[in-house]
Write a protein that holds these residues in place. Structure first.
Motif, PDB file in Angstrom:
ATOM      1  N   GLU A 197      14.238 -12.809  -3.103  1.00 61.25           N
ATOM      2  CA  GLU A 197      13.956 -13.758  -2.154  1.00 61.25           C
ATOM      3  C   GLU A 197      14.132 -13.520  -0.643  1.00 61.25           C
ATOM      4  O   GLU A 197      13.571 -14.714  -0.555  1.00 61.25           O
ATOM      5  N   GLU A 198      16.009 -13.048  -0.947  1.00 64.18           N
ATOM      6  CA  GLU A 198      16.407 -13.514   0.629  1.00 64.18           C
ATOM      7  C   GLU A 198      16.024 -12.574   1.385  1.00 64.18           C
ATOM      8  O   GLU A 198      15.579 -12.866   2.349  1.00 64.18           O
ATOM      9  N   ASN A 199      14.588 -11.533   0.960  1.00 66.47           N
ATOM     10  CA  ASN A 199      14.426 -10.366   1.144  1.00 66.47           C
ATOM     11  C   ASN A 199      13.593 -11.189   2.516  1.00 66.47           C
ATOM     12  O   ASN A 199      12.650 -11.444   3.790  1.00 66.47           O
ATOM     13  N   PHE A 200      13.142 -12.744   1.928  1.00 63.87           N
ATOM     14  CA  PHE A 200      11.485 -13.275   2.172  1.00 63.87           C
ATOM     15  C   PHE A 200      12.058 -14.067   4.296  1.00 63.87           C
ATOM     16  O   PHE A 200      11.862 -14.013   5.207  1.00 63.87           O
TER      17      PHE A 200
ATOM     18  N   SER B 261      -1.986 -15.541  -6.978  1.00 62.80           N
ATOM     19  CA  SER B 261      -2.820 -13.744  -6.520  1.00 62.80           C
ATOM     20  C   SER B 261      -1.526 -13.427  -5.430  1.00 62.80           C
ATOM     21  O   SER B 261      -1.857 -14.296  -3.974  1.00 62.80           O
ATOM     22  N   LYS B 262      -1.439 -12.362  -5.060  1.00 66.36           N
ATOM     23  CA  LYS B 262      -1.379 -11.264  -3.909  1.00 66.36           C
ATOM     24  C   LYS B 262      -1.359 -10.818  -3.257  1.00 66.36           C
ATOM     25  O   LYS B 262      -1.180 -10.240  -1.805  1.00 66.36           O
ATOM     26  N   GLU B 263      -2.488 -10.683  -3.744  1.00 63.68           N
ATOM     27  CA  GLU B 263      -3.840 -10.406  -2.502  1.00 63.68           C
ATOM     28  C   GLU B 263      -4.824 -11.032  -2.218  1.00 63.68           C
ATOM     29  O   GLU B 263      -5.673 -12.346  -2.686  1.00 63.68           O
ATOM     30  N   ILE B 264      -4.409 -11.354  -0.985  1.00 63.15           N
ATOM     31  CA  ILE B 264      -5.098 -12.434  -0.069  1.00 63.15           C
ATOM     32  C   ILE B 264      -6.371 -11.846   0.741  1.00 63.15           C
ATOM     33  O   ILE B 264      -5.954 -11.560   2.024  1.00 63.15           O
ATOM     34  N   PRO B 265      -7.638 -12.564   0.890  1.00 65.27           N
ATOM     35  CA  PRO B 265      -8.670 -11.689   2.035  1.00 65.27           C
ATOM     36  C   PRO B 265      -8.293 -11.990   3.463  1.00 65.27           C
ATOM     37  O   PRO B 265      -7.863 -12.706   3.758  1.00 65.27           O
TER      38      PRO B 265
ATOM     39  N   ASP C   7       6.111  -4.345  -1.852  1.00 60.91           N
ATOM     40  CA  ASP C   7       6.335  -4.439  -3.123  1.00 60.91           C
ATOM     41  C   ASP C   7       7.224  -4.992  -3.099  1.00 60.91           C
ATOM     42  O   ASP C   7       8.706  -5.410  -3.670  1.00 60.91           O
ATOM     43  N   GLU C   8       8.666  -3.710  -2.184  1.00 58.60           N
ATOM     44  CA  GLU C   8       9.614  -3.734  -1.940  1.00 58.60           C
ATOM     45  C   GLU C   8      10.104  -5.315  -1.915  1.00 58.60           C
ATOM     46  O   GLU C   8      11.781  -5.769  -1.129  1.00 58.60           O
ATOM     47  N   TRP C   9       9.409  -6.012  -0.758  1.00 58.37           N
ATOM     48  CA  TRP C   9       9.940  -7.088  -0.721  1.00 58.37           C
ATOM     49  C   TRP C   9       9.597  -8.269  -1.731  1.00 58.37           C
ATOM     50  O   TRP C   9      10.951  -8.956  -1.646  1.00 58.37           O
TER      51      TRP C   9
ATOM     52  N   LYS D 230       5.318  -2.810  10.801  1.00 56.02           N
ATOM     53  CA  LYS D 230       6.485  -3.505  10.765  1.00 56.02           C
ATOM     54  C   LYS D 230       6.947  -3.141   8.951  1.00 56.02           C
ATOM     55  O   LYS D 230       8.011  -3.731   8.274  1.00 56.02           O
ATOM     56  N   LYS D 231       5.703  -3.101   8.184  1.00 53.09           N
ATOM     57  CA  LYS D 231       5.504  -2.668   6.681  1.00 53.09           C
ATOM     58  C   LYS D 231       6.074  -3.768   5.888  1.00 53.09           C
ATOM     59  O   LYS D 231       7.014  -3.671   5.272  1.00 53.09           O
ATOM     60  N   ILE D 232       6.238  -4.585   7.200  1.00 51.42           N
ATOM     61  CA  ILE D 232       5.867  -5.630   6.177  1.00 51.42           C
ATOM     62  C   ILE D 232       4.212  -6.426   4.894  1.00 51.42           C
ATOM     63  O   ILE D 232       4.983  -5.979   3.417  1.00 51.42           O
ATOM     64  N   ILE D 233       3.251  -6.118   5.321  1.00 41.48           N
ATOM     65  CA  ILE D 233       2.355  -5.979   4.485  1.00 41.48           C
ATOM     66  C   ILE D 233       1.332  -4.711   4.420  1.00 41.48           C
ATOM     67  O   ILE D 233       1.884  -3.372   5.873  1.00 41.48           O
ATOM     68  N   GLU D 234       0.723  -4.562   3.641  1.00 39.22           N
ATOM     69  CA  GLU D 234      -0.798  -3.170   3.495  1.00 39.22           C
ATOM     70  C   GLU D 234      -1.526  -4.510   3.778  1.00 39.22           C
ATOM     71  O   GLU D 234      -2.204  -5.043   2.976  1.00 39.22           O
ATOM     72  N   ILE D 235      -2.810  -3.719   4.759  1.00 39.65           N
ATOM     73  CA  ILE D 235      -3.974  -4.187   4.272  1.00 39.65           C
ATOM     74  C   ILE D 235      -5.189  -3.211   4.138  1.00 39.65           C
ATOM     75  O   ILE D 235      -4.606  -1.278   3.578  1.00 39.65           O
ATOM     76  N   PHE D 236      -5.675  -3.050   2.499  1.00 42.65           N
ATOM     77  CA  PHE D 236      -6.389  -2.324   1.604  1.00 42.65           C
ATOM     78  C   PHE D 236      -8.140  -2.956   1.579  1.00 42.65           C
ATOM     79  O   PHE D 236      -8.101  -4.157   1.533  1.00 42.65           O
ATOM     80  N   GLU D 237      -8.987  -2.370   1.096  1.00 39.87           N
ATOM     81  CA  GLU D 237     -10.241  -2.895   0.670  1.00 39.87           C
ATOM     82  C   GLU D 237     -10.753  -3.171  -1.438  1.00 39.87           C
ATOM     83  O   GLU D 237      -9.908  -2.235  -1.573  1.00 39.87           O
ATOM     84  N   LYS D 238     -11.179  -3.989  -1.476  1.00 45.63           N
ATOM     85  CA  LYS D 238     -10.028  -4.172  -3.141  1.00 45.63           C
ATOM     86  C   LYS D 238     -12.574  -4.395  -3.142  1.00 45.63           C
ATOM     87  O   LYS D 238     -12.319  -5.647  -2.905  1.00 45.63           O
ATOM     88  N   GLU D 239     -12.270  -3.447  -4.047  1.00 44.47           N
ATOM     89  CA  GLU D 239     -14.274  -4.273  -4.940  1.00 44.47           C
ATOM     90  C   GLU D 239     -13.832  -5.908  -5.584  1.00 44.47           C
ATOM     91  O   GLU D 239     -13.055  -5.814  -6.356  1.00 44.47           O
TER      92      GLU D 239
END
Length: 826
Positions: A208-211, A239-243, A202-204, A264-273
């Motif tokens: 937009e300069e964060n990108f 969608s912000k959540e990409i398989p 979320d913090e990114w 590196k705290k750039i992305i998070e990976i999790f399971e989605k129903e």
């Protein structure tokens, strides 16, 4: 969500529940004080029955119970909101009462398997056991040691530990020694579908300069850079959540790359129903086509009868555009926020029908049928309960939890597939749909080119509104029908066993014009009989009194009733000769012969042997629709409303086999099947030709089919039914008494008939052996009950039949006899 109607001044102390079992009565349980505020009619509760735990549904709440009865307490509450509404509970009760079955049997067929929870037997250590495991036998020690480590194990676990299936003696020894105890645990059968997805932290997103900084963090790794570029490309869809699978596919990344990005705290990976039902598969919505003048008049008449609160029968010839009328109705009811149920007799129809409806709506058209897996059924059930608006389905979709049902369409309402044959409840979905619509204050539209005699009779009597379309839609016209006299063909030696010279020439002409052909024979397999020419021996089923059908592709002889099969034999087991031959022909033999007769044509077959799964069926139909197949051979699966634009010739290979069937409705079914399969030809500008091969050219059903004369067929058939006291003028109830011992089945049937005749006298016919005397190892005797077509008489006779069944089962000898009660059979 519709709330249930029961409310109380006092908190309920007892709950009556129904189990998904064929139990003769409902059971009452006490409501613990902790559950009194949350318990409701329609929710599932965990209760114990005969030392097993079940998920039962609460059907009533009350504060009184028989003093002699001490109810067990409810163990737990499984739902926050009712799974079924009061309306659906009333529908269940009507089904059970009308079709003479238990409420539990209705529940069993109504709920997806994933919602019918039952217990699994687990074993735990007995806390009171103070002995030493070393004193136990070898196997007992292994099991006890495993439980001490795992705390709880299942039956399957024990079998794995001992490496054997038979574990009863070991478990019995451990229970008797007090080492273990049994614990029943409810098993959740439904498993939600989950996928792993990637989301930017979320913090990114704060700037937009964060990108830019993200790419500076991954600049030393080409794979990580590509993975992030792929993520941003895929996220453009909104969608912000990409398989993770999509990122792998697009960029070639793997789990180590994504894991590095996560560290590196750039992305998070999790399971989605996610849902298994998918999203609408449409590139661009199309505008709903305009109706013709005739169709607009039809729609006006339908609305008129709806205002009069009448079910409507739409009698439209094949290809008259009934589906377009249905589509306009669906749009109207959806615009009013009402749910629509579109019933179809055969899942083969769903693909074409969904495509016709889906291209005009942005909401997902849901499909419900018996070949869905349990998890898909649960998700569709929940989707309907949450408001999904358009459902296409086979007969079982009547039991979905609609809360705002506005319209039920029963397409091909004449089709016998709407009648449930086994197990209970043996309901007719067409008739049940009318009652469900009554409860829901919804409208019903039944459509057919060949209405059932009952429906057309009811329309003529004013019970239903009748709307008719006598011409085809657009530029197409009804096909030309031609009858080929097989007696003459045989006499002139022009008949080659299956295909007359006339039909052969018609096929040749169609193929020359790049047109397609359908050949209909309502019998699958290679040949229905396999016998010895020397001694007369015939291959018979060991469980049923029927011939085994030859299936050459599988080199086997098979029973189409019980599934028994043997390898194809070459020597007669009775006399030892090799003069074995097949008699008759089925779709497999036709396919083989057509391939030899027309070697340049692509031939396919559609029957239950090669289209037993939905995907296999869809592939065959799709190949034919896209002209990958020239000639399609099939059974009645071909007759049910399929729409192919390039079919110019239909051949009905042996109409006599339809007419000879020993059944009250043989003539009606023959007319319907021949008319329906004829309707597959000439559905666009190209004229259609239908060739009916028969040895009975003067049979009235053949003549009526030839002239598209439904009214003459109805009047003649109705006169015969009236003369012999059959539906639609009289009602029928069919009793089937079965047992593995022929003498006991016979005696039980005779005794049941004696009980019935005490009050019903000459309304009773039989008992008599079944049309197939032995089926699946059971000897069958039948009793037919005819009665006047009045609700009070029908209700009274059903009650009396149930009383007689109880009396029969009071006789110890007959307690293991099976009795089937079939209301409105056939």
């Amino acid at each position: 969500m519709v709330l249930n109607r029961q409310s109380y001044n006092l908190k309920p102390t007892f709950a009556t529940v129904v189990f998904p079992l064929a139990l003769p009565k409902l059971y009452t349980y006490s409501v613990p004080e902790t559950f009194m505020d949350s318990i409701q009619v329609g929710i599932r509760v965990e209760v114990s029955l005969k030392n097993k735990s079940y998920a039962a549904i609460v059907v009533s709440l009350h504060n009184e119970v028989n003093e002699s009865y001490k109810p067990k307490p409810i163990i737990s509450i499984l739902d926050k909101l009712p799974l079924i509404s009061d309306l659906m509970l009333d529908f269940w009760k009507w089904i059970a009462q009308y079709y003479c079955c238990t409420l539990g049997e209705v529940m069993a067929v109504s709920l997806p398997a994933g919602m019918k929870l039952s217990s699994e037997t687990n074993f735990v250590l007995n806390p009171l056991y103070e002995g030493d495991f070393m004193d136990l036998g070898e196997y007992e020690y292994m099991v006890a040691e495993a439980i001490s480590i795992k705390n709880v194990i299942t039956v399957n676990d024990v079998q794995s530990i001992l490496n054997q299936k038979s574990i009863f003696t070991v478990i019995k020894n451990l229970l008797q020694a007090g080492v273990i105890s049994v614990k029943e645990v409810l098993i959740e059968k439904y498993k939600p579908k989950k996928i792993r997805v990637v989301r930017l932290m979320d913090e990114w997103y704060s700037n937009e300069e964060n990108f830019v900084e993200i790419f500076s963090l991954v600049k030393n790794s080409e794979k990580q850079t590509n993975a992030m570029l792929g993520y941003f490309q895929l996220s453009r869809s909104g969608s912000k959540e990409i398989p993770v699978s999509e990122i792998y596919k697009l960029t070639g990344a793997d789990s180590t790359v994504l894991s590095a990005l996560s560290k590196k705290k750039i992305i998070e990976i999790f399971e989605k129903e996610i849902t298994r039902l998918g999203k609408p598969d449409i590139a661009e919505l199309e505008s709903l086509p305009e109706l013709s003048t005739v169709q607009n008049e039809v729609l006006d008449k339908v609305y008129h009868f709806f205002e009069l609160k009448l079910p409507v029968l739409l009698h439209g010839v094949t290809g008259s555009g009934k589906t377009l009328v249905y589509t306009h109705l669906i749009h109207k009811y959806r615009s009013e926020g009402k749910q629509v149920l579109y019933l179809l007799p055969e899942i083969a129809l769903t693909t074409q029908t969904v495509e016709k409806i889906q291209k005009y709506t942005s909401e997902k058209v849901l499909v419900y049928h018996s070949r869905m897996n349990n998890n898909e059924r649960v998700e569709l059930w929940n989707a309907v309960r949450e408001g999904s608006g358009i459902v296409l389905g086979a007969r079982s979709s009547l039991f979905l939890p609609f809360y705002s049902l506005g319209l039920i369409i029963v397409d091909e309402e004449h089709d016998p597939s709407y009648k449930q044959q086994d197990p209970n409840p043996r309901y007719n979905a067409r008739d049940a749909a009318i009652y469900l619509a009554f409860l829901s204050k919804a409208n019903v539209l039944m459509g057919s080119a060949t209405p059932s005699l009952e429906s057309f009779y009811n329309a003529k009597q004013g019970k239903y509104g009748l709307v008719e379309i006598s011409e085809r839609f657009g530029l197409s016209s009804l096909p030309t029908l031609q009858v080929v006299d097989l007696k003459k063909e045989v006499k002139d030696q022009r008949f080659e066993g299956m295909i007359s010279q006339t039909l052969k020439e018609a096929i040749e002409n169609a193929l020359a014009k790049k047109e397609q052909v359908i050949l209909f024979q309502n019998r699958r397999g290679f040949a229905p009989t396999y016998h010895c020419k020397t001694c007369g021996w015939k291959a018979m089923c060991q469980n049923c009194d029927v011939h085994l059908t030859l299936h050459k592709a599988h080199h086997s002889l098979r029973c189409h009733y019980c599934g028994y099969k043997i390898t194809l034999i070459k020597v007669c087991p009775a006399c030892g000769s090799q003069t074995l031959e097949e008699v008759g022909f089925g779709t497999e033999k036709i396919e083989h012969s057509i391939e030899l007769m027309f070697p340049g044509a692509k031939v396919a077959r559609l029957d239950m042997d090669n289209a037993s799964t939905k995907s296999a069926m869809e592939n065959i139909l799709m190949d034919f629709e896209y002209h990958e197949t020239d000639i399609l051979v099939g059974t009645q699966m071909l007759t049910k409303g399929l729409d192919f634009g390039n079919v110019s010739v239909v051949g009905i290979l042996l109409a006599d086999s339809l007419l000879r069937y020993p059944d009250l409705r043989a003539g009606e079914r023959a007319y319907q099947l021949m008319t329906q399969v004829s309707g597959r030809s000439g559905r666009r500008e190209k004229p259609g030709l239908v060739i009916i091969q028969t040895f009975q050219v003067n049979h009235p059903v053949i003549r009526e089919t030839l002239h598209h004369d439904y009214l003459s067929f109805f009047e003649r058939e109705s006169d015969e039914r009236k003369k012999f006291l059959y539906p639609p003028y009289y009602r029928l109830i069919f009793l089937e008494i079965a047992h593995k011992n022929a003498s006991k089945a016979d005696a039980a049937a005779m005794q049941m008939a004696i009980f019935l005749k005490e009050k019903l006298t000459n309304r009773i016919l039989g008992p008599a052996p079944g049309s197939i005397p032995r089926l699946r190892g059971q000897y069958i005797y039948q009793i037919l009950i005819k009665m006047e077509n009045t609700p009070a008489i029908l209700s009274g006779i059903k009650s009396y039949i149930l009383e007689c069944r109880v009396k029969l089962f009071e006789i110890k000898t007959y307690r293991d006899v099976k009795i089937v009660i079939d209301v409105d059979p056939y």
